[in-house]
Design a protein around this motif. Structure first.
Motif, PDB file in Angstrom:
ATOM      1  N   SER A  37       0.602  -1.350   0.298  1.00 41.38           N
ATOM      2  CA  SER A  37      -0.010  -0.208   0.153  1.00 41.38           C
ATOM      3  C   SER A  37       0.837   1.149   0.132  1.00 41.38           C
ATOM      4  N   THR A  38       1.686   1.298   0.606  1.00 42.38           N
ATOM      5  CA  THR A  38       2.654   2.564   0.430  1.00 42.38           C
ATOM      6  C   THR A  38       3.640   2.534  -0.710  1.00 42.38           C
ATOM      7  N   VAL A  39       4.273   1.673  -1.215  1.00 42.65           N
ATOM      8  CA  VAL A  39       4.236   2.129  -2.758  1.00 42.65           C
ATOM      9  C   VAL A  39       3.270   2.133  -3.304  1.00 42.65           C
ATOM     10  N   GLY A  40       2.106   1.932  -3.856  1.00 40.39           N
ATOM     11  CA  GLY A  40       1.248   2.303  -4.101  1.00 40.39           C
ATOM     12  C   GLY A  40       0.800   3.841  -3.762  1.00 40.39           C
ATOM     13  N   ARG A  41       0.408   3.883  -3.041  1.00 38.40           N
ATOM     14  CA  ARG A  41       0.064   5.535  -2.680  1.00 38.40           C
ATOM     15  C   ARG A  41       1.194   6.332  -2.992  1.00 38.40           C
ATOM     16  N   VAL A  42       2.766   6.050  -2.899  1.00 32.91           N
ATOM     17  CA  VAL A  42       4.070   6.373  -3.428  1.00 32.91           C
ATOM     18  C   VAL A  42       4.403   7.005  -4.665  1.00 32.91           C
ATOM     19  N   LEU A  43       3.646   5.280  -5.485  1.00 34.52           N
ATOM     20  CA  LEU A  43       3.266   6.324  -7.095  1.00 34.52           C
ATOM     21  C   LEU A  43       2.528   6.332  -7.293  1.00 34.52           C
TER      22      LEU A  43
END
Length: 79
Positions: free
Chosen positions: A36-42
């Motif tokens: 979810s962190t990777v998704g939100r940053v991307l």
């Protein structure tokens, strides 16, 4: 305005794909951060935190400038 670190659009995907990490799940697992962190940053919903920045640099063996940029520098003005 305070300086902020932002991810370069498409950089993590491009580098991840080149290293065989073709999904956000694979990238997150390799980096040791939540998907979810990777998704939100991307998706531009969240700025990258220290742990994501450090993991990206050390585990993908890239330089800071390959993936990140500093936005909103104050050009040395005193606070």
């Amino acid at each position: 305005m305070a300086a902020q670190v932002r991810i370069r659009t498409g950089a993590l995907e491009r580098i991840g794909n080149a290293q065989g990490l073709r999904s956000r799940y694979a990238r997150a697992k390799h980096l040791g951060v939540a998907q979810s962190t990777v998704g939100r940053v991307l998706d531009g919903e969240q700025l990258p935190g220290n742990s994501l920045i450090a993991a990206t640099l050390s585990k993908l063996h890239v330089s800071f400038e390959d993936v990140f940029e500093v936005d909103g520098t104050d050009n040395g003005a005193a606070a």
